[in-house]
Design an enzyme around this catalytic site. Structure first.
Site, mmCIF file in Angstrom:
data_model
loop_
_atom_site.group_PDB
_atom_site.id
_atom_site.type_symbol
_atom_site.label_atom_id
_atom_site.label_comp_id
_atom_site.label_asym_id
_atom_site.label_seq_id
_atom_site.Cartn_x
_atom_site.Cartn_y
_atom_site.Cartn_z
ATOM 1 N N THR A 14 0.823 -1.226 0.000
ATOM 2 C CA THR A 14 0.000 0.000 0.000
ATOM 3 C C THR A 14 0.846 1.260 0.000
ATOM 4 O O THR A 14 0.491 2.256 -0.647
ATOM 5 C CB THR A 14 -0.912 -0.012 1.257
ATOM 6 O OG1 THR A 14 -1.852 -1.064 1.094
ATOM 7 C CG2 THR A 14 -1.656 1.290 1.443
ATOM 8 N N SER A 60 1.466 -7.437 -1.258
ATOM 9 C CA SER A 60 2.176 -8.499 -0.524
ATOM 10 C C SER A 60 1.374 -9.795 -0.407
ATOM 11 O O SER A 60 1.917 -10.810 0.023
ATOM 12 C CB SER A 60 2.606 -8.013 0.854
ATOM 13 O OG SER A 60 1.514 -7.954 1.729
HETATM 14 N N1 ASP Z 1 -2.783 -5.420 0.338
HETATM 15 C C1 ASP Z 1 -1.703 -4.571 0.783
HETATM 16 C C2 ASP Z 1 -0.433 -5.399 0.803
HETATM 17 O O1 ASP Z 1 -0.237 -6.181 1.690
HETATM 18 C C3 ASP Z 1 -2.001 -4.040 2.147
HETATM 19 C C4 ASP Z 1 -0.949 -3.092 2.706
HETATM 20 O O2 ASP Z 1 0.129 -2.929 2.225
HETATM 21 O O3 ASP Z 1 -1.248 -2.483 3.755
HETATM 22 O O4 ASP Z 1 0.370 -5.282 -0.100
#
Ligand code: ASP
Length: 340
Positions: A14, A60
């Site tokens: 994110t 991720s």
């Molecule tokens: N879906 C994102 C990730 O894990 C969530 C984040 O980075 O907070 O890449």
């Protein structure tokens, strides 16, 4: 600027994402450009930073053991030239990556801090700025020779962390171990609990694609499911049990299957479903029965640490006996033995 140097490995998450019609997505080049223009980098306390954006930046949720290997190799390749390392990563699997890296980076004597954010850098109320700037300071000015995770004013031992909030800023906790550093108007390092600096040079333990499964027990759990999982030829099983490591002891088919799996060399580790506290199989009949069929204790390890540790050990040349012994011993501060 100090003479210190910090290497930033940007894997995605994110922190560097931009809004799109598909929701937040990583966009190559964007975040790297933003960091290099960060006004705070001109402050006298700031180190020189070098940002390396991976070719394929990811959410991720897409991370794999191969990516962990790439990050470890990257750190090793730049190890002599930098004082500290930051891994920018999505929060969803950050606790897995921080745990995995702690077992993969053998004899680590420099800080490796995994961080990210809940709100992207591009947004007004982002938490990325503080998480990144403080991580840069900690990685350059403090001797913390371990893999840690920085989020919302706390630096935690990486293999002790769990993501506990899907959207709040206080997204991570270290339920069974104190924070290594508390950041407020001053920075307080809990010096006594840091890992000691190794004397040997850094090396890497690779995690291959091990046949490991995590199975959560629940009332009504059918032993047929366990049977199907065991049939798939797994090498390791993390059993998520109730409370202090308890499971239905009146389910004889279930216990029989565990016994057979253990006899065939499957390593079965007992990990509690509780957020805090750990396994003590001697407390209840429902725990002792597991111990009797060869299940070993995960003590107070997080599920993320248990899974990645088991995966690392199963990727090594260690004998079954040694793997079992190492699973129940603290290798990188991931475990505190509660009893027996
Ligand atoms: N879906 C994102 C990730 O894990 C969530 C984040 O980075 O907070 O890449």
């Amino acid at each position: 600027m100090t003479s210190k140097r910090v290497y930033i490995a940007y894997t995605g998450g994110t922190i560097g994402m931009k809004p799109s019609s598909k929701g937040f997505v990583p966009e190559s080049g964007y975040f790297t450009e933003q960091i290099s223009r960060l006004p705070e980098l001109a402050y006298p306390d700031m180190p020189e930073i070098h940002i390396h954006e991976y070719e394929n930046i990811i959410d991720s949720s897409n991370i794999t053991p191969n990516d962990w290997y790439q990050i470890s190799e990257d750190i090793k390749a730049h190890y002599q030239d930098f004082d500290g390392f930051i891994v920018l990563h999505g929060t969803d699997t950050m606790a897995y990556t921080a745990s995995a890296l702690s077992f993969m980076l053998e004899d680590l004597s420099k800080p490796v801090i995994v961080t990210g954010s809940q709100i992207p850098w591009s947004q007004m109320r982002t938490d990325a700025r503080d998480n990144l700037i403080t991580s840069i300071l900690l990685a350059s000015q403090y001797d913390i020779p371990e893999v840690s995770l920085y989020f919302h004013n706390r630096l935690y031992r990486g293999n002790r962390t769990r993501k506990v909030d899907a959207s709040g800023f206080h997204a991570f906790q270290s339920p069974n171990f104190p924070a290594l550093v508390k950041v407020g108007s001053s920075i307080q390092v809990n010096q006594n609990i840091l890992l000691t600096e190794p004397r040997k040079p850094l090396s890497i333990n690779r995690i291959s694609e091990p046949k490991v499964v995590v199975l959560t027990l629940f009332p009504g759990f059918s032993s047929d499911m366990l049977k199907a999982v065991l049939k798939s030829g797994i090498q390791g099983l993390v059993l998520m049990t109730y409370g202090m490591g308890n499971a239905p002891c009146n389910n004889l088919a279930f216990l029989q299957l565990l016994q057979e799996a253990n006899d065939q060399g499957v390593i079965i580790v007992n990990c509690t479903q509780c957020l805090k506290g750990g396994v003590d199989m001697s407390s209840y009949e429902t725990g002792q029965k597991l111990q009797n069929v060869g299940v070993i204790s995960g003590y107070d390890m997080t599920p993320e640490a248990t899974l990645t540790k088991l995966s690392y050990l199963l990727s090594s040349d260690y004998s079954l006996q040694t793997i079992k012994q190492k699973m129940q011993t603290s290798l990188k501060g991931e475990l505190t033995r509660i009893s027996n």
